[in-house]
Design an enzyme around this catalytic site. Structure first.
Site, PDB file in Angstrom:
ATOM      1  N   HIS A 199       0.679  -1.284  -0.029  1.00 13.55           N
ATOM      2  CA  HIS A 199       0.072  -0.089   0.117  1.00 13.55           C
ATOM      3  C   HIS A 199       0.826   1.270  -0.013  1.00 13.55           C
ATOM      4  O   HIS A 199       0.677   2.255  -0.709  1.00 13.55           O
ATOM      5  CB  HIS A 199      -0.951   0.143   1.367  1.00 13.55           C
ATOM      6  N   GLU A 200       1.878   1.339   0.880  1.00 15.38           N
ATOM      7  CA  GLU A 200       2.839   2.551   1.078  1.00 15.38           C
ATOM      8  C   GLU A 200       3.687   2.573  -0.258  1.00 15.38           C
ATOM      9  O   GLU A 200       3.947   3.785  -0.713  1.00 15.38           O
ATOM     10  CB  GLU A 200       3.537   2.360   2.212  1.00 15.38           C
ATOM     11  N   HIS A 221       2.302   4.439  -2.882  1.00 14.06           N
ATOM     12  CA  HIS A 221       2.228   5.899  -2.863  1.00 14.06           C
ATOM     13  C   HIS A 221       3.374   6.424  -3.259  1.00 14.06           C
ATOM     14  O   HIS A 221       3.207   7.337  -3.901  1.00 14.06           O
ATOM     15  CB  HIS A 221       2.208   6.395  -1.232  1.00 14.06           C
TER      16      HIS A 221
END
Length: 213
Positions: A154-155, A158
């Site tokens: 998820h990170e 980003h």
């Protein structure tokens, strides 16, 4: 096809000249040159290194699946503070804390142990780094934040692809009115990723080196 992850660890002292580290590259589906740096203020703890390896080994096949077999973590460098003496480390030529993709550092007072990404650009633009606390790395805190492999992927989305959160964050509404006057729920927009290699086997490799900073 999915194969077992393989770890390659080589250790010597850092003794080189700091230079700009080349950006992370994606070749034949594998991310190379990912740099994880431990802040010099962090007390020596061998569990941090062990857990970093375990976390990214778990995250690699998750990334492979999430990207529809387009990407995985192949080569990751772990930059260790010079003050850590219970071990020997690779010569960290060209690596520096300021160039890290993931930093292990003390908690941000506003975020505590929440894993987060420093990303100030627009959608589709690179972020700066992923921030993890040593407490998070040692304990994972999966009962609070969920599976560590999903958190890391998820990170990574980003900072690598500039993907925003697919849920409403603090200070933002969970709904908005679009340009056509239609009420929409907050979500992540589908974008074409800049990395688009062909499928390949999943493999993770790690090296460790001392932090020159």
């Amino acid at each position: 096809m999915l194969i077992n992850c393989v770890l390659v660890i080589s250790c010597v002292w850092w003794g080189g000249v700091v230079a700009d580290q080349a950006s992370v590259t994606l070749q034949d589906n594998g991310f190379d040159g990912v740099l994880i740096a431990i802040n010099p203020t962090i007390a020596e703890d061998p569990r941090i290194i062990t857990n970093i390896k375990n976390m990214f080994t778990r995250a690699s096949p998750t990334l492979f699946t999430a990207t529809k077999k387009r990407a995985y973590f192949r080569n990751i460098n772990i930059l260790v503070p010079k003050t850590w003496t219970n071990g020997s480390y690779n010569e960290a030529i060209g690596l520096s804390y300021s160039k890290a993709d993931v930093i292990i550092a003390q908690a941000n007072p506003q975020k505590g142990n929440i894993p987060y990404s420093e990303h100030t650009g627009g959608c589709g633009e690179y972020g700066r780094f992923i921030h993890l606390t040593p407490e998070y790395v040692v304990d994972n805190m999966e009962q609070i934040f969920g599976d560590v492999e999903k958190v890391l992927v998820h990170e990574w989305a980003h900072i690598r692809w500039g993907v925003f959160d697919e849920y409403a964050t603090e200070g933002h509404s969970s709904h908005y009115v679009d340009t056509d006057g239609v009420l929409q729920g907050t979500s992540a927009k589908s974008i074409e990723l800049r990395d688009s290699p062909k499928p390949i086997l999943v493999l993770s490799m790690f090296t460790m080196s001392n932090n020159p900073d």
